[in-house]
Write an enzyme that holds these catalytic residues in place. Structure first.
Site, short mmCIF file in Angstrom:
data_model
loop_
_atom_site.label_atom_id
_atom_site.label_comp_id
_atom_site.label_asym_id
_atom_site.label_seq_id
_atom_site.Cartn_x
_atom_site.Cartn_y
_atom_site.Cartn_z
CE LYS A 26 33.95 32.92 45.63
NZ LYS A 26 35.26 32.28 45.67
CG ASP B 232 37.99 34.51 44.90
OD1 ASP B 232 38.82 34.39 43.98
OD2 ASP B 232 37.69 33.56 45.67
CD GLU C 199 40.56 34.60 47.29
OE1 GLU C 199 39.83 35.39 47.93
OE2 GLU C 199 40.55 33.38 47.47
CG ASP D 118 42.08 30.47 46.76
OD1 ASP D 118 42.57 29.45 47.27
OD2 ASP D 118 40.85 30.64 46.68
CE LYS E 250 40.16 28.40 49.51
NZ LYS E 250 39.58 28.43 48.16
MG MG Z 1 39.29 32.02 46.28
#
Ligand code: MG
Length: 369
Positions: A163, A188, A213, A238, A262
């Site tokens: 992240k 991300d 991402e 995402d 997702k």
């Molecule tokens: Mg993500």
């Protein structure tokens, strides 16, 4: 098929370490399990919203209330076990994708158990092992991050995702590249940047990342397209890839070259499969992302990930990665080569452990048809 009953179980399991992203953190995993019984068979689904609302609009409280007050009573009035029709019916309710994913997952599992087929087969996938990637939250220090990377590489994970947020980005990537060389690596940003940060992305573009991402805001479809034109590194959407219409818009605009799909956000397996099919037609490779969920939703995500256009490593990790315990048996494990093998058998192939559910349950509600 005749539905006998539905039970909702609200459970909570501790995390080994807080799940920390650019806009918040949690240290416990709440999930609402949906158990459905029909014709003597049982199916399980999982709705897995995060506590607080930093991650999505849906919380465990709102999902619980929507399931018990609206979705389950409406379903029981005229239950459909045709998963495609059920998905269309669910789309008629506004929002609440986690609740929909929980109920729909239970019906998929039930249908697979009744037909004595594995879930991957019902979904149109194939029996193949799934590549697993490790996702690492924001750490307090670079040293702590490097230790995590080393640990997960040692456990076999097929790629490392870290992240990032403004002020903690290029240096982290450089430190990992210096220490571990050319490993499969991605970042991300959880929508924490704007086009004002172009220079940062220009720098990140030199590190041979698998993808960046969600650099920009969820609704920044045109801005993502502009950024993607400037970068060699693929952008993966995402948060923006939240519905079929949103994905159609992303494809039209050229906002990214990869999609993270997702099940919880799409509102169920069927919508996630539709997203996969759309991306496949457009030549956009995908992977199955997580929220991250407990065993039931993770297992169903693994079955989904066997569809042919899920060509990149999934965020589905071993049960022991995040959780002090899990509610399925066997637990999800990765091989030394970083793959997760589906267990075989009907439905999701993992058994739900009722003792664990009782142990971790906060609330129970039962509906008889
Ligand atoms: Mg993500």
């Amino acid at each position: 098929m005749r539905c006998q009953l539905i039970r909702l179980h609200w459970i909570r399991i501790s995390l080994h370490e807080p799940f920390r992203i650019s806009n918040g953190e949690v240290s416990e995993r709440d999930a609402i399990l949906v158990e459905i019984e029909a014709n003597g068979a049982t199916g399980w689904g999982e709705a897995a919203p995060m506590p607080g609302s930093f991650y999505s609009d849906d919380t465990p409280e709102s999902t619980w209330e929507f399931l018990r007050q609206r979705l389950v009573p409406s379903f029981l009035e005229n239950p459909s076990f045709d998963t495609k029709r059920l998905s269309d019916w669910l789309q008629g309710f506004n929002g609440e994708p986690f609740a929909k994913a929980g109920l729909e997952g239970a019906v998929w599992d039930l249908a697979a158990n009744v037909e004595a087929k594995p879930l991957w087969q019902m979904l149109g996938g194939s029996n193949r092992p799934i590549e697993s990637g490790a996702a690492i939250g924001l750490m307090r220090t670079t040293q702590e991050l490097l230790e995590r990377v080393e640990k997960f590489l040692g456990e076999g994970y097929r790629r490392i995702k870290i992240k990032i947020e403004p002020g903690r980005d290029v240096e982290l990537v450089r430190a990992i590249r210096e220490r571990f060389g050319d490993i499969p690596l991605m970042v991300d940003a959880n929508a924490s940047y704007t086009l004002e940060h172009k220079r940062i992305f220009g720098e990140l573009d030199h590190f041979g990342l698998m993808m960046i991402e969600q650099p920009l805001a969820r609704e920044a479809i045109a801005e993502h397209a502009e950024l993607q034109r400037r970068l060699r590194t693929p952008i993966c959407l995402d948060e923006s890839a939240e519905s079929i219409p949103a994905i159609e818009e992303i494809i039209r605009a050229g906002s990214g070259r990869i999609l993270n799909i997702k099940v919880q956000r799409m509102g169920g397996l069927w919508q996630a499969r539709r997203a996969h099919d759309l991306a496949q037609k457009a030549g956009i490779p995908c992977w199955v992302g997580t929220m991250p969920e407990l065993g039931v939703a993770s297992a169903q995500g693994l079955h989904l990930a066997t569809l042919p256009n899920f060509t990149l490593p999934s965020d589905i990790e071993a049960s022991a990665r995040w959780y002090a315990d899990d509610i399925i048996s066997p637990r999800i494990e990765i091989s030394g080569q970083g793959f997760i093998e589906l267990p075989g058998g009907a439905g999701m192939g993992y058994a739900v452990d009722r003792r664990k559910i009782e142990q971790y349950r906060l609330r129970l509600e039962e509906f008889r048809a």
